[in-house]
Design an enzyme around this catalytic site. Structure first.
Site, PDB file in Angstrom:
ATOM      1  N   ARG A 155     -14.455   0.484   8.211  1.00 46.93           N
ATOM      2  CA  ARG A 155     -14.594   0.445   7.052  1.00 46.93           C
ATOM      3  C   ARG A 155     -15.980  -0.241   6.111  1.00 46.93           C
ATOM      4  O   ARG A 155     -16.125  -0.071   5.604  1.00 46.93           O
ATOM      5  CB  ARG A 155     -13.152  -0.080   6.658  1.00 46.93           C
ATOM      6  CG  ARG A 155     -12.008   0.189   6.877  1.00 46.93           C
ATOM      7  CD  ARG A 155     -10.778  -0.897   6.512  1.00 46.93           C
ATOM      8  NE  ARG A 155      -9.708   0.011   6.296  1.00 46.93           N
ATOM      9  CZ  ARG A 155      -8.536  -0.403   6.672  1.00 46.93           C
ATOM     10  NH1 ARG A 155      -8.412  -1.721   6.763  1.00 46.93           N
ATOM     11  NH2 ARG A 155      -6.972  -0.209   7.506  1.00 46.93           N
ATOM     12  N   GLY A 178      -3.119   3.799   1.857  1.00 52.33           N
ATOM     13  CA  GLY A 178      -4.010   3.261   2.429  1.00 52.33           C
ATOM     14  C   GLY A 178      -4.117   2.067   2.843  1.00 52.33           C
ATOM     15  O   GLY A 178      -2.957   1.875   3.005  1.00 52.33           O
ATOM     16  N   CYS A 179      -5.645   1.781   2.765  1.00 49.28           N
ATOM     17  CA  CYS A 179      -5.693   0.423   3.535  1.00 49.28           C
ATOM     18  C   CYS A 179      -4.465  -1.036   2.769  1.00 49.28           C
ATOM     19  O   CYS A 179      -4.872  -1.164   1.902  1.00 49.28           O
ATOM     20  CB  CYS A 179      -6.932   0.096   3.600  1.00 49.28           C
ATOM     21  SG  CYS A 179      -7.037  -1.768   3.637  1.00 49.28           S
ATOM     22  N   PHE A 180      -4.225  -1.976   3.694  1.00 49.31           N
ATOM     23  CA  PHE A 180      -3.064  -2.334   3.162  1.00 49.31           C
ATOM     24  C   PHE A 180      -3.571  -3.642   2.576  1.00 49.31           C
ATOM     25  O   PHE A 180      -3.385  -4.046   2.082  1.00 49.31           O
ATOM     26  CB  PHE A 180      -2.013  -3.227   4.130  1.00 49.31           C
ATOM     27  CG  PHE A 180      -2.892  -3.559   5.615  1.00 49.31           C
ATOM     28  CD1 PHE A 180      -4.076  -4.297   5.970  1.00 49.31           C
ATOM     29  CD2 PHE A 180      -1.984  -3.511   6.259  1.00 49.31           C
ATOM     30  CE1 PHE A 180      -4.479  -4.021   6.734  1.00 49.31           C
ATOM     31  CE2 PHE A 180      -2.090  -3.349   8.087  1.00 49.31           C
ATOM     32  CZ  PHE A 180      -3.668  -4.406   7.564  1.00 49.31           C
ATOM     33  N   TRP A 181      -4.612  -3.806   2.817  1.00 45.57           N
ATOM     34  CA  TRP A 181      -6.261  -4.587   2.139  1.00 45.57           C
ATOM     35  C   TRP A 181      -5.805  -4.895   0.373  1.00 45.57           C
ATOM     36  O   TRP A 181      -5.864  -5.708  -0.484  1.00 45.57           O
ATOM     37  CB  TRP A 181      -7.453  -4.611   2.516  1.00 45.57           C
ATOM     38  CG  TRP A 181      -8.030  -4.980   3.887  1.00 45.57           C
ATOM     39  CD1 TRP A 181      -7.090  -5.745   4.710  1.00 45.57           C
ATOM     40  CD2 TRP A 181      -8.812  -4.089   4.353  1.00 45.57           C
ATOM     41  NE1 TRP A 181      -7.462  -5.647   6.012  1.00 45.57           N
ATOM     42  CE2 TRP A 181      -8.577  -5.175   5.426  1.00 45.57           C
ATOM     43  CE3 TRP A 181      -9.802  -4.365   4.124  1.00 45.57           C
ATOM     44  CZ2 TRP A 181      -9.889  -4.730   6.713  1.00 45.57           C
ATOM     45  CZ3 TRP A 181     -11.066  -4.194   5.211  1.00 45.57           C
ATOM     46  CH2 TRP A 181     -10.809  -4.415   6.566  1.00 45.57           C
TER      47      TRP A 181
END
Length: 238
Positions: free
Chosen positions: A7, A58-61
């Site tokens: 990432r 998408g990305c959980f962040w």
């Protein structure tokens, strides 16, 4: 190479041509992708006690970060859903072969925010629901757009809202968000929790996720809170 490094390298390549100042909280492509959409015409009937919504975008962040800045959310935990407990860990999920999606479990007070409003924020500023098995620089089924429902009422509201948005043609392409019952939620590793707040200047976060917080504040001002509700300090009472 770990997905964290992937990432970071992907984002670094994307922003490498930008000036250093662009890594501060500044408008970017992600900020331009937010869509102002109508509220759902149907909603889950308000109930007593803390309720649960589980979504994947998408990305959980970034997903977690948005809902940690949303009024009425008492906790938002990054995790995995759609696969087995045995393979619910970041290394295996990142392979895309476990069936999991990166999700966020949202505990919310229905007297302060409704399920429908959570979905409106999800479809508007959290992600692009027309992208199949990818969001931004991340691709794979683990980054799919999905709603994991915890009741028949949630299922009906989610299905009706997608039909409403498609009929209104608020997006250039059809919504591909999958809807299915939540079988189990598995919290992600501790280092993934509160990631956006703890690493606001990390290139991936600065480029892909900080604009989502900006859009929440701009488009959903009445639902925005400045101080995030972090996993490390959340207190849930029913």
């Amino acid at each position: 190479m770990s997905r964290n490094l992937n990432r970071l390298s992907l984002c670094a390549a994307a922003v490498g041509a930008l000036a250093i100042s662009a890594l501060s909280i500044a408008p970017s492509r992600a900020a331009e992708d937010a869509v102002i959409i109508p509220a759902p015409t149907t909603d889950v009937q308000a109930a007593d006690g803390i309720q649960t919504a589980v979504i994947a975008g998408g990305c959980f962040w970034g997903v977690q970060g948005v809902f940690q800045h949303t009024a009425g959310v008492v906790n938002a935990v990054s995790g995995y859903a759609g696969g087995s407990k045995a393979t619910a860990n970041y290394t295996l999920v990142s392979s895309g072969a476990t069936g999991h999606a990166e999700v966020v479990e949202i505990k919310y007070d229905p007297k302060k925010i409704s399920y429908g409003k959570i979905l409106q924020i999800f479809f508007s500023v959290v992600h692009d629901p027309t992208q199949l098995n990818r969001q931004g620089p991340d691709s794979g089924t683990q980054y799919r757009s999905a709603i994991f429902t915890t009741s028949d009422q949630q299922k009906k509201v989610a299905e009706a809202y997608i039909a409403q948005l498609n009929a209104a043609k608020v997006y250039r392409k059809p919504i591909v968000t999958r809807i299915g019952p939540l079988e189990a939620f598995y919290p992600a590793e501790a280092y993934h929790q509160d990631y956006l707040t703890l690493h606001p200047n990390q290139p991936y976060i600065a480029y892909n996720d900080i604009p989502k917080i900006e859009n929440l504040k701009k488009i959903f001002a009445e639902n925005y809170i400045e101080k995030p509700t972090l996993v490390s300090s959340a207190k849930i009472t029913n």
